[in-house]
Motif scaffolding. Structure first.
Motif, PDB file in Angstrom:
ATOM      1  N   GLY A  11       0.567  -0.989   0.376  1.00  0.00           N
ATOM      2  CA  GLY A  11      -0.137  -0.167  -0.287  1.00  0.00           C
ATOM      3  C   GLY A  11       1.021   1.824   0.172  1.00  0.00           C
ATOM      4  O   GLY A  11       1.778   1.133   0.336  1.00  0.00           O
ATOM      5  N   SER A  12       0.366   2.066   0.133  1.00  0.00           N
ATOM      6  CA  SER A  12       1.015   3.663  -0.205  1.00  0.00           C
ATOM      7  C   SER A  12       2.070   3.911   1.563  1.00  0.00           C
ATOM      8  O   SER A  12       2.370   4.110   0.901  1.00  0.00           O
ATOM      9  CB  SER A  12      -0.620   4.605   0.246  1.00  0.00           C
ATOM     10  N   ALA A  98      -0.318  -1.225   8.575  1.00  0.00           N
ATOM     11  CA  ALA A  98      -0.713  -0.348   7.444  1.00  0.00           C
ATOM     12  C   ALA A  98      -1.974  -0.832   6.383  1.00  0.00           C
ATOM     13  O   ALA A  98      -1.660  -1.178   5.756  1.00  0.00           O
ATOM     14  CB  ALA A  98       0.808  -0.057   6.776  1.00  0.00           C
ATOM     15  N   SER A 206      -0.798  11.637  -1.851  1.00  0.00           N
ATOM     16  CA  SER A 206      -1.007  10.734  -2.824  1.00  0.00           C
ATOM     17  C   SER A 206      -1.705   9.645  -1.312  1.00  0.00           C
ATOM     18  O   SER A 206      -0.542   8.933  -0.791  1.00  0.00           O
ATOM     19  CB  SER A 206      -0.331  10.519  -3.572  1.00  0.00           C
TER      20      SER A 206
HETATM   21  P1  NAD Z   1      -4.034   1.377   0.320  1.00  0.00           P
HETATM   22  O1  NAD Z   1      -4.917   1.176  -0.419  1.00  0.00           O
HETATM   23  O2  NAD Z   1      -3.104   1.777  -0.210  1.00  0.00           O
HETATM   24  O3  NAD Z   1      -2.997   0.390   0.916  1.00  0.00           O
HETATM   25  C1  NAD Z   1      -3.500  -0.822   2.118  1.00  0.00           C
HETATM   26  C2  NAD Z   1      -3.024  -2.212   1.871  1.00  0.00           C
HETATM   27  O4  NAD Z   1      -3.742  -3.595   2.796  1.00  0.00           O
HETATM   28  C3  NAD Z   1      -2.664  -2.845   1.082  1.00  0.00           C
HETATM   29  O5  NAD Z   1      -1.010  -3.661   1.034  1.00  0.00           O
HETATM   30  C4  NAD Z   1      -3.422  -4.019   1.066  1.00  0.00           C
HETATM   31  O6  NAD Z   1      -2.576  -5.372   0.093  1.00  0.00           O
HETATM   32  C5  NAD Z   1      -3.370  -4.356   2.120  1.00  0.00           C
HETATM   33  N1  NAD Z   1      -5.506  -5.259   2.682  1.00  0.00           N
HETATM   34  C6  NAD Z   1      -6.127  -4.057   2.440  1.00  0.00           C
HETATM   35  N2  NAD Z   1      -6.639  -4.882   2.550  1.00  0.00           N
HETATM   36  C7  NAD Z   1      -6.910  -6.279   2.949  1.00  0.00           C
HETATM   37  C8  NAD Z   1      -7.232  -7.020   3.833  1.00  0.00           C
HETATM   38  N3  NAD Z   1      -8.405  -7.361   3.890  1.00  0.00           N
HETATM   39  N4  NAD Z   1      -6.358  -8.071   4.280  1.00  0.00           N
HETATM   40  C9  NAD Z   1      -5.134  -8.366   4.460  1.00  0.00           C
HETATM   41  N5  NAD Z   1      -4.800  -7.134   3.555  1.00  0.00           N
HETATM   42  C10 NAD Z   1      -5.170  -6.078   3.164  1.00  0.00           C
HETATM   43  O7  NAD Z   1      -3.596   2.257   1.950  1.00  0.00           O
HETATM   44  P2  NAD Z   1      -3.029   2.989   2.330  1.00  0.00           P
HETATM   45  O8  NAD Z   1      -3.132   4.345   1.524  1.00  0.00           O
HETATM   46  O9  NAD Z   1      -2.071   3.050   2.728  1.00  0.00           O
HETATM   47  O10 NAD Z   1      -4.073   3.338   3.731  1.00  0.00           O
HETATM   48  C11 NAD Z   1      -3.518   2.613   5.213  1.00  0.00           C
HETATM   49  C12 NAD Z   1      -4.296   2.619   6.416  1.00  0.00           C
HETATM   50  O11 NAD Z   1      -3.152   3.684   6.842  1.00  0.00           O
HETATM   51  C13 NAD Z   1      -5.079   2.950   6.333  1.00  0.00           C
HETATM   52  O12 NAD Z   1      -5.904   2.690   7.416  1.00  0.00           O
HETATM   53  C14 NAD Z   1      -4.955   4.670   6.300  1.00  0.00           C
HETATM   54  O13 NAD Z   1      -6.780   4.978   6.854  1.00  0.00           O
HETATM   55  C15 NAD Z   1      -3.728   5.069   6.510  1.00  0.00           C
HETATM   56  N6  NAD Z   1      -3.194   6.543   6.425  1.00  0.00           N
HETATM   57  C16 NAD Z   1      -2.964   6.004   5.965  1.00  0.00           C
HETATM   58  C17 NAD Z   1      -2.457   7.469   5.290  1.00  0.00           C
HETATM   59  C18 NAD Z   1      -1.509   7.574   3.856  1.00  0.00           C
HETATM   60  O14 NAD Z   1      -0.877   8.522   3.502  1.00  0.00           O
HETATM   61  N7  NAD Z   1      -1.341   6.712   2.600  1.00  0.00           N
HETATM   62  C19 NAD Z   1      -2.313   8.460   6.485  1.00  0.00           C
HETATM   63  C20 NAD Z   1      -2.635   7.695   7.299  1.00  0.00           C
HETATM   64  C21 NAD Z   1      -3.078   7.332   7.686  1.00  0.00           C
END
Ligand code: NAD
Ligand code: MG
Length: 390
Positions: A11-12, A98, A206
Motif C-alpha cells: 500500500g501507500s 498499515a 497521495s
Molecule cells: P492502501 O490501499 O494503499 O494499502 C492497503 C494495504 O492493505 C495493501 O497492502 C493491501 O494489500 C492491504 N490490504 C487491503 N485489504 C486487506 C485485507 N482484507 N487483508 C489484509 N491486507 C489487506 O492504503 P493506505 O493509503 O496505505 O492506508 C493504509 C492505512 O493507513 C489506512 O488505515 C489509512 O487510513 C491509514 N493512513 C494512510 C495514510 C496515507 O497517506 N496513505 C495516511 C494516514 C493514515
C-alpha cells in the motif's frame, strides 16, 4: 538491527515505510511483508527486501508467490492467522500496522498483545475497538506510536507525561488540521455528480483509494477525531477540526497558558513514519526540508457542516461511545466500496452511514465479540441501504 513487520506492504503507507527502511540498511530489516492482492508487486518487494516471511490472502496465492520466490529464503503464509503470526513473532521489534480498514484489527491487536512497538496507521482498528485496544496496550506493555500525520504531530507537541491526562498537563484543546480534500471549494449541489476519480484526486497527499474518499467526505477527519480521543485520552469536545488547505501544519496543541504548539513539514508520510520508527531518536526520512518562503502563506477555515455531514456523524458516534464508532466505521467501509464500485453517488455515502447508525443501537464495546458482531450487523444493514440507494 531492528526487525520490522510491515502489514500492508504493497500500500501507500507500506511503500513509504519501505522507502525509509531502505535508507537505513544498518538499522532496520524487513522481517515480514504482507499484501492482500498485487502478488507481483509483493514478489518484487520480497526480492528487494528479502524478508523471512511474506503473507498473502489465500493458500492458492501463497503457492503462487512461493513459486515466484524460488531461491529466496522466504516462507509464504496466508490468511488472518499468518498475519497475526508475523505481527507477534518473537523476533519482531516493530510492527507497521498499515492494512486498510477493519481487516487490520486482528493482526494489529496481535502485535499489541505481544507487547510490540506498534506504528499505527490503520486508524479503523483503533476506531472500532478503542477501549479494548488501549487496555491491551497497557496490559501488554506495548508502545503505541501514531503514524497518522495529525496524531503524530500532536504526539510530538504534547508533553511526555500526557498520559497523566490532558487537563493535568495544561492542555486545553487538540486542533486537528484537515486539508478539506478535493471538494473543499465545490458547491454542495455539485457533489451529487462527482466521480470516484475526482474524489481520489487529493490536492496534497497521495494515498490509497479508501482513505482518499474518506478525505473527500471528511469522514477521514471524523475517524481521526475518534482516534485522537483514544490515543490521547481526550473527550470529543476537546478536539477541534480546523481546515488548513496547505497541509503544512499537521496539527496543533493549545495549552492553558495561551501557548499553541504545532508540528510543520512538507506533506509526506515518510516524516511521521521515520519519526515513529526511530523514536525517541531522529533519522533522515528523505523528505525535502520545508521552504517557508516558497510556502509564503497558510490559511485556516471552519469546516462546512452541511457539506461534510460525515464529520458530524463521527463526532456523534464518538460522544455516544460503545459500539457506535464500530458501526460508523463498518457502514463507511460498505458505502465507500459502493461509491468506488459505481453503485451509488458521493452524497449517498453519508446517508447510508446515517441510516445504519439510526437503525442499530450502540451497545457496550467490552469484548472483541461485541465489536465484531456490531461490525457484521452494520455491514449487513449498510449493504441493504446501499442496494436501496443504487
Ligand atoms: P492502501 O490501499 O494503499 O494499502 C492497503 C494495504 O492493505 C495493501 O497492502 C493491501 O494489500 C492491504 N490490504 C487491503 N485489504 C486487506 C485485507 N482484507 N487483508 C489484509 N491486507 C489487506 O492504503 P493506505 O493509503 O496505505 O492506508 C493504509 C492505512 O493507513 C489506512 O488505515 C489509512 O487510513 C491509514 N493512513 C494512510 C495514510 C496515507 O497517506 N496513505 C495516511 C494516514 C493514515
Ligand atoms: Mg491523517
Amino acid at each position: 538491527m531492528q526487525q520490522i513487520t510491515v502489514l500492508g506492504a504493497t500500500g501507500s503507507i507500506g511503500g513509504s515505510t519501505l522507502d525509509v527502511i531502505a535508507r537505513h540498511p544498518g538499522r532496520y530489516r524487513a522481517f515480514a511483508l504482507t499484501a492482500h492482492s498485487r502478488l507481483d508487486e509483493l514478489a518484487r518487494l520480497c526480492w528487494r527486501f528479502k524478508p523471512r516471511y511474506a503473507v498473502v490472502a489465500s493458500a492458492q496465492d501463497a503457492d503462487t508467490l512461493q513459486q515466484q520466490l524460488d531461491g529466496l529464503d522466504c516462507e509464504v503464509l496466508h490468511g488472518e492467522q499468518g498475519l497475526c503470526r508475523v505481527a507477534s513473532a518473537d523476533e519482531v521489534d516493530s510492527v507497521m500496522a498499515a492494512i486498510v480498514g477493519a481487516a487490520g484489527l486482528a493482526p494489529t491487536l496481535a502485535a499489541v498483545r505481544a507487547g510490540k512497538k506498534v506504528l499505527l496507521a490503520n486508524k479503523e482498528a483503533l476506531v472500532m475497538s478503542g477501549a479494548l485496544f488501549m487496555q491491551a496496550v497497557q496490559e501488554h506493555g506495548a508502545t503505541l506510536l501514531p503514524i497518522d500525520s495529525e496524531h503524530n504531530a500532536i504526539f510530538q507537541c504534547l508533553p511526555c507525561n500526557y498520559h497523566d491526562g490532558l487537563p493535568q498537563t495544561g492542555v486545553r484543546r487538540l486542533l486537528l488540521t484537515a486539508s478539506g480534500g478535493p471538494f473543499r471549494e465545490t458547491a454542495l449541489h455539485e457533489l451529487a455528480g462527482v466521480t470516484p476519480a475526482q474524489a481520489c484526486a487529493h490536492p496534497n497527499w497521495s494515498m490509497g483509494q479508501k482513505i482518499s474518499v474518506d478525505s473527500a467526505t471528511m469522514m477521514n477527519k471524523g475517524l481521526e477525531l475518534i482516534e485522537a480521543c483514544w490515543l490521547f485520552a481526550a473527550r470529543p469536545a476537546q478536539v477541534e477540526v480546523v481546515v488548513h488547505p496547505q497541509s503544512v501544519i499537521h496539527s496543533l496543541v493549545d495549552y492553558v497558558d495561551g501557548s499553541v504548539l504545532a508540528q510543520l513539514g512538507n506533506p509526506d508520510m515518510r516524516t511521521p513514519i521515520a519519526h515513529a520508527l526511530a523514536w525517541p531518536q531522529r533519522i533522515d526520512s528523505g523528505v525535502q526540508p520545508l521552504d517557508l518562503y516558497q510556502l509564503a502563506r497558510m490559511d485556516f477555515f471552519e469546516p462546512d457542516p452541511e457539506k461534510f455531514v460525515c464529520l458530524r456523524l463521527a463526532r456523534e458516534a464518538a460522544e455516544q461511545g460503545g459500539t457506535a464508532p464500530a458501526i460508523l466505521n463498518a457502514a463507511n467501509e460498505v458505502a465507500v466500496a459502493g461509491f468506488l464500485g459505481g453503485q451509488t453517488g458521493f452524497l449517498q455515502i453519508a446517508q447510508i452511514i446515517e441510516r445504519t447508525l439510526e437503525q442499530l443501537a450502540s451497545r457496550a464495546a467490552d469484548s472483541l465479540e461485541a465489536i465484531l458482531d456490531a461490525d457484521k450487523q452494520a455491514r449487513e444493514v449498510a449493504g441493504q441501504w446501499l442496494a436501496r440507494m443504487s
